[in-house]
Design a protein around this motif. Structure first.
Motif, mmCIF file in Angstrom:
data_model
loop_
_atom_site.group_PDB
_atom_site.id
_atom_site.type_symbol
_atom_site.label_atom_id
_atom_site.label_comp_id
_atom_site.label_asym_id
_atom_site.label_seq_id
_atom_site.Cartn_x
_atom_site.Cartn_y
_atom_site.Cartn_z
ATOM 1 N N PRO A 1 0.654 -1.251 0.183
ATOM 2 C CA PRO A 1 0.063 -0.014 0.211
ATOM 3 C C PRO A 1 0.807 1.178 0.039
ATOM 4 O O PRO A 1 0.463 2.160 -0.439
ATOM 5 N N HIS A 2 1.977 1.281 0.403
ATOM 6 C CA HIS A 2 2.863 2.393 0.666
ATOM 7 C C HIS A 2 3.636 2.560 -0.759
ATOM 8 O O HIS A 2 4.576 3.248 -0.947
ATOM 9 N N GLY A 3 3.339 1.610 -1.725
ATOM 10 C CA GLY A 3 4.064 1.782 -3.066
ATOM 11 C C GLY A 3 5.512 1.476 -2.934
ATOM 12 O O GLY A 3 6.531 1.689 -3.782
ATOM 13 N N LEU A 4 5.819 0.172 -2.119
ATOM 14 C CA LEU A 4 7.134 -0.151 -1.729
ATOM 15 C C LEU A 4 7.231 -1.738 -2.381
ATOM 16 O O LEU A 4 7.994 -2.543 -1.776
ATOM 17 N N ARG A 5 6.507 -2.196 -3.160
ATOM 18 C CA ARG A 5 6.343 -3.615 -3.742
ATOM 19 C C ARG A 5 7.379 -3.911 -4.313
ATOM 20 O O ARG A 5 7.949 -5.126 -4.499
ATOM 21 N N ARG A 6 8.345 -2.939 -5.040
ATOM 22 C CA ARG A 6 9.704 -3.428 -5.690
ATOM 23 C C ARG A 6 10.662 -3.730 -4.643
ATOM 24 O O ARG A 6 11.514 -4.881 -4.925
ATOM 25 N N GLU A 7 10.685 -2.882 -3.456
ATOM 26 C CA GLU A 7 11.702 -3.147 -2.364
ATOM 27 C C GLU A 7 11.436 -4.301 -1.754
ATOM 28 O O GLU A 7 12.257 -5.244 -1.411
ATOM 29 N N ARG A 8 9.940 -4.723 -1.643
ATOM 30 C CA ARG A 8 9.682 -5.978 -1.232
ATOM 31 C C ARG A 8 10.174 -7.221 -2.153
ATOM 32 O O ARG A 8 10.704 -8.227 -1.554
ATOM 33 N N MET A 9 10.036 -7.003 -3.189
ATOM 34 C CA MET A 9 10.434 -7.864 -4.371
ATOM 35 C C MET A 9 11.837 -8.373 -4.074
ATOM 36 O O MET A 9 12.272 -9.468 -4.196
ATOM 37 N N PHE A 10 12.736 -7.146 -4.280
ATOM 38 C CA PHE A 10 14.275 -7.455 -4.230
ATOM 39 C C PHE A 10 14.401 -8.183 -2.795
ATOM 40 O O PHE A 10 15.516 -8.930 -2.895
ATOM 41 N N THR A 11 13.838 -7.927 -1.697
ATOM 42 C CA THR A 11 14.174 -8.420 -0.301
ATOM 43 C C THR A 11 13.877 -10.196 -0.458
ATOM 44 O O THR A 11 14.712 -10.710 -0.258
ATOM 45 N N MET A 12 12.780 -10.404 -1.115
ATOM 46 C CA MET A 12 12.552 -11.768 -0.907
ATOM 47 C C MET A 12 13.170 -12.437 -2.151
ATOM 48 O O MET A 12 13.765 -13.732 -1.801
ATOM 49 N N LEU A 13 13.553 -11.845 -3.356
ATOM 50 C CA LEU A 13 14.175 -12.463 -4.460
ATOM 51 C C LEU A 13 16.148 -12.730 -3.841
ATOM 52 O O LEU A 13 16.329 -13.629 -4.027
ATOM 53 N N GLY A 14 16.252 -11.541 -3.245
ATOM 54 C CA GLY A 14 17.671 -11.831 -2.437
ATOM 55 C C GLY A 14 17.627 -12.757 -1.716
ATOM 56 O O GLY A 14 18.680 -13.619 -1.356
ATOM 57 N N ALA A 15 16.676 -12.881 -0.628
ATOM 58 C CA ALA A 15 16.730 -14.105 0.316
ATOM 59 C C ALA A 15 16.950 -15.573 -0.516
ATOM 60 O O ALA A 15 17.424 -16.338 -0.102
ATOM 61 N N GLY A 16 16.019 -15.460 -1.575
ATOM 62 C CA GLY A 16 15.873 -16.697 -2.262
ATOM 63 C C GLY A 16 17.168 -17.305 -2.910
ATOM 64 O O GLY A 16 17.569 -18.256 -3.050
ATOM 65 N N VAL A 17 18.211 -16.152 -3.631
ATOM 66 C CA VAL A 17 19.234 -16.552 -4.101
ATOM 67 C C VAL A 17 20.211 -16.760 -3.265
ATOM 68 O O VAL A 17 21.075 -17.778 -3.607
ATOM 69 N N ILE A 18 20.186 -16.124 -1.969
ATOM 70 C CA ILE A 18 21.219 -16.599 -0.878
ATOM 71 C C ILE A 18 20.997 -18.057 -0.582
ATOM 72 O O ILE A 18 22.013 -18.658 0.057
ATOM 73 N N ASN A 19 19.651 -18.246 -0.403
ATOM 74 C CA ASN A 19 19.349 -19.698 -0.054
ATOM 75 C C ASN A 19 19.771 -20.756 -0.743
ATOM 76 O O ASN A 19 20.330 -21.862 -0.193
ATOM 77 N N ILE A 20 20.216 -20.422 -2.062
ATOM 78 C CA ILE A 20 20.755 -21.756 -2.953
ATOM 79 C C ILE A 20 21.842 -22.170 -2.698
ATOM 80 O O ILE A 20 22.043 -23.622 -2.428
ATOM 81 N N PRO A 21 22.912 -21.366 -2.588
ATOM 82 C CA PRO A 21 24.118 -21.981 -1.941
ATOM 83 C C PRO A 21 24.340 -22.386 -0.719
ATOM 84 O O PRO A 21 24.791 -23.358 -0.196
#
Length: 436
Positions: free
Chosen positions: A355-375
């Motif tokens: 709602p605060h227009g920060l969906r892109r920041e949320r996206m990068f947070t979850m994507l970053g955690a997912g990428v870090i999780n793989i190794p």
């Protein structure tokens, strides 16, 4: 300030909890039978096939369950706009479903190492068709979750006799994969009837520009969900790569119990989301109050589950899965720690950042955690097996939680949500006096 907890919201919350409670109880009725009938290794094979279909489902959903729900909640009094949103979303989901399921089936058919999975994946692809016609995003946007809950509960109930009647040996693994798709089709057929009776959607329309708009509007949410799957379902694939079907089966047993245990608290945020979206532009104070209640309820339920699991995991696994799955108990104890982070971070991202227009920041947070999780998962799964893969998920959920609240703090939002309600009221009154 608008009323936060009214009759409609309470009904939606109770409906979702009842539905998820049924989703918790009905699979538990068949899980002991499946675990003993299929055995640890075939449960691992089933988990691998379901993970492949889940990726197809993630792509075909494309974040519509979040963004389209929000859009319909905003425009639910405008039938022409709802019609446009509905058919563009349906057409986009249909296109994505055909592309993804076709690609996965082709890959498993032509890959000799995966050819045995083809029929199991094909059977479970019926769940994708059921998801296409479930229209949960429309019902949730109108806060009509009572009927949806009853329909889904009926479908889940049908899975019990079907499982006992059809699955008789490890060779029936493909039937175990087919049953969720069959009950999904039953539920979607009934839901379609109610959607027609609601009379909120006009005639079919095909607008390529609107379909593209739906895809582009939801891409940030999709990437965020895909990122979450990089530390959710991908762990099954990594575990199968570095260990054995037996270890994957142990992980799958704990994972099924984890999902069942989390089925109730994770739905609280889903029930509050359309209400928060509706209130945010009309009464922000009410939206903040609703979000506070949502996060508190989720956390308290999650904490209770973690404490219970710590003491009784061995008994739960022995009763529900059987003695062969006893190593799953320690995996489950690690798994539930995810609830303390994920059941706060996920609803906070939905109800605050978007709602605060920060969906892109949320996206990068979850994507970053997912990428870090793989190794991390690759190393931990290779060295410690199923329990290592579970710990990698806990680490990923913790990173997401830290990331979400860091974004809130960086943009000055966190203080607003932590401030006591009476202080917020006083401040708004002072601002109103100053403006006059």
């Amino acid at each position: 300030m608008a009323k936060v907890l009214d009759k409609a919201l309470v009904i939606n919350i109770l409906s979702l909890l009842a539905y998820r409670g049924a989703s918790f109880l009905f699979p538990l009725a068949t899980l002991p039978y499946l675990a003993r009938t299929l055995g640890v290794e075939h449960m691992g094979v089933l988990a691998l096939a379901l993970a492949c279909v889940l990726y197809c489902s993630t792509i075909s959903d494309w974040g519509f369950n979040v963004y389209t729900t929000k859009d319909i909640a905003h425009h639910r009094e405008d039938k022409p706009r709802v019609t446009q949103i509905f058919w563009s979303t349906f057409n986009a989901k249909l296109l994505l479903m055909l592309v993804t399921s076709g690609s996965v089936l082709a890959a498993t058919w032509f890959n000799p190492a995966w050819h045995g999975l083809f029929w199991i994946i094909l059977a479970n692809c019926t769940a994708l068709l059921g998801s296409l016609f479930s229209f949960g995003w429309l019902m949730q946007g109108y806060e009509k979750l009572g009927k949806t809950a009853m329909i889904s509960t009926f479908g889940n109930f049908c899975a019990i006799p079907l499982t006992f009647l059809l699955v008789k040996s490890p060779g029936d693994t493909w039937l175990a994969a087919l049953i969720p798709g069959l009950v999904s089709l039953i539920s979607s057929a009934i839901t379609l009837k109610y959607v027609v009776e609601m009379k909120v959607v006009g005639r079919y329309r095909l607008e390529p520009r609107e379909i593209w708009q739906r895809l582009t509007d939801s891409v940030d949410v999709f990437v965020a969900i895909a990122g979450a799957n990089l530390f959710n379902s991908v762990n099954v694939l990594l575990l199968a790569t570095f260990t054995s079907s037996y270890m994957t089966g142990i992980y799958n047993g704990a994972d099924r119990l984890r999902k069942a245990a989390n089925s109730v608290p994770e739905q609280i945020g889903s029930a509050f989301f359309p209400r928060v979206s509706f209130l945010f532009s009309r009464d922000k104070a009410a939206a903040i109050a609703a979000t506070r209640k949502s996060l508190l309820f989720s956390f308290l339920l999650s904490l209770g589950i973690v404490i219970f699991t710590f003491f009784f995991a061995d008994d739960v696994v022995r009763i529900l899965l059987g003695p062969a799955f006893l190593p799953s108990a320690d995996v489950l104890r690690v798994f539930v720690l995810c609830f303390l982070f994920g059941n706060i971070a996920y609803p906070a991202g939905l109800q605050i950042l978007i709602p605060h227009g920060l969906r892109r920041e949320r996206m990068f947070t979850m994507l970053g955690a997912g990428v870090i999780n793989i190794p991390i998962c690759s190393v931990l799964a290779w060295k410690y097996g199923a329990i290592g893969a579970a710990w990698s998920m806990v680490i990923a959920e913790l990173l997401v939680c830290i990331g979400i609240f860091s974004i809130m703090a960086r943009h000055g939002i966190l203080r607003e949500y932590l401030r006591r309600p009476e202080m917020s009221t006083v401040r708004r009154s002072e601002e109103g006096i100053e403006s006059r």
